[in-house]
Design a protein around this motif. Sequence first.
Motif, PDB file in Angstrom:
ATOM      1  N   LYS A   1      -0.747  13.637   0.893  1.00 51.61           N
ATOM      2  CA  LYS A   1       0.687  13.465   0.576  1.00 51.61           C
ATOM      3  C   LYS A   1       1.158  12.063   0.959  1.00 51.61           C
ATOM      4  N   VAL A   2       2.118  11.548   0.193  1.00 46.96           N
ATOM      5  CA  VAL A   2       2.656  10.222   0.515  1.00 46.96           C
ATOM      6  C   VAL A   2       3.430  10.301   1.828  1.00 46.96           C
ATOM      7  N   ASP A   3       3.136   9.379   2.733  1.00 49.67           N
ATOM      8  CA  ASP A   3       3.825   9.334   4.020  1.00 49.67           C
ATOM      9  C   ASP A   3       4.919   8.254   3.954  1.00 49.67           C
ATOM     10  N   VAL A   4       6.117   8.718   3.656  1.00 53.76           N
ATOM     11  CA  VAL A   4       7.239   7.814   3.396  1.00 53.76           C
ATOM     12  C   VAL A   4       7.643   7.023   4.650  1.00 53.76           C
TER      13      VAL A   4
ATOM     14  N   ILE B   1       0.851  -1.199   0.000  1.00 59.36           N
ATOM     15  CA  ILE B   1       0.000   0.000   0.000  1.00 59.36           C
ATOM     16  C   ILE B   1       0.883   1.245   0.000  1.00 59.36           C
ATOM     17  N   THR B   2       0.335   2.324  -0.530  1.00 55.59           N
ATOM     18  CA  THR B   2       0.993   3.633  -0.412  1.00 55.59           C
ATOM     19  C   THR B   2       0.210   4.443   0.618  1.00 55.59           C
TER      20      THR B   2
ATOM     21  N   GLU C   1       6.485  10.959  -7.179  1.00 58.33           N
ATOM     22  CA  GLU C   1       6.069  10.137  -6.029  1.00 58.33           C
ATOM     23  C   GLU C   1       6.558   8.701  -6.196  1.00 58.33           C
ATOM     24  N   ARG C   2       6.496   8.206  -7.417  1.00 56.02           N
ATOM     25  CA  ARG C   2       6.949   6.817  -7.616  1.00 56.02           C
ATOM     26  C   ARG C   2       8.470   6.713  -7.455  1.00 56.02           C
TER      27      ARG C   2
ATOM     28  N   ARG D   1      -5.758   7.469  -1.365  1.00 55.09           N
ATOM     29  CA  ARG D   1      -5.908   8.804  -1.975  1.00 55.09           C
ATOM     30  C   ARG D   1      -7.208   8.842  -2.783  1.00 55.09           C
ATOM     31  N   PRO D   2      -8.119   9.744  -2.438  1.00 51.69           N
ATOM     32  CA  PRO D   2      -9.359   9.846  -3.218  1.00 51.69           C
ATOM     33  C   PRO D   2      -9.054  10.053  -4.707  1.00 51.69           C
TER      34      PRO D   2
END
Length: 287
Positions: free
Chosen positions: A15-18, A8-9, A52-53, A259-260
């Motif tokens: 925002k992406v939570d790294v 999962i991301t 992001e990727r 993410r919607p």
Amino acid sequence: MDIIAPIITPFRSGKVDVETFINHAKNIMKKGVDALFVAGTTGLGPALSLEEREALLEVASSVTRRVIMQVGFLNVYDVLALVKYAEKFDIEAVASVPPYYFPGLSQRQVAKYFRELCAATSLPVYLYNYPAAVGRNVDAEMAKAIGCLKGVKDTNPDLAHTLAYKRLMPEIKAYKGSDSLVMASFAVGLDGVIVASANYIPDVLVKIRDAVLKGDVEKAKRLQFLINEILEVATPLGYNSSVYELVRIFQGYDPGEPRPPIYPLESEEREKLAKAVSRIKETLNKL
Ligand code: FW2
């Protein structure tokens, strides 16, 4: 036979939570996951930007070298940029869905896409075949005709469809992408599974593999049926969103949100899922 998590991301406020991604990756690998499939369907890959990727690839490869990076976009320039970026890391492979949404592409054009990917990298290139999601099936014959694929991840309910890749191309890796076919995939000797449940019950997938290897068909079947019961409750609520909640329920930490338009579950839906799953959880703990 590998257990691979389409990880999962985690998002927070869009925002992406790294940090959460890294902690989750470490936790599931400790519990038996062999490799990570990054930016797949469960990872909401098509909803992620190139930047992001790239960030996810970098952190995933800091956790393990066993990373398969999903690089499909709807424009080939971003695909090739991500493939080039992936070259910097010692990872297992890049994978791509075939070009999607546009039904008018010919077989020649789809094959050209994969050959372009192969030509752009020294990393092995895998096909991510998910006809229900992308609107196009790249079957074993077509995959063989492409000529340069080193693996396939096949998501559909048809085991024979996946076995055909192995029959026509015994040298490539063939993984099944369906949570309801984990036991069957191990039993027929595929190279493994890439399934969303590896995010929330990696230990159960390990038990299924052990049971199959020991010939304990009854135990493997009981465990598989419990996964199927989870799917029956989670799928109508939206499986992608439910996976985040299932991580919270089974692993006991907050994995962020999707993410919607993959909206998080609402509180009544979360309660419904938690209630239905609590009995399954108890049974799983006893097996
Ligand atoms: C992915 C997967 C698994 C899915 C399957 C469908 O990328 O999410 O294909 O679990 O939800 O590999």
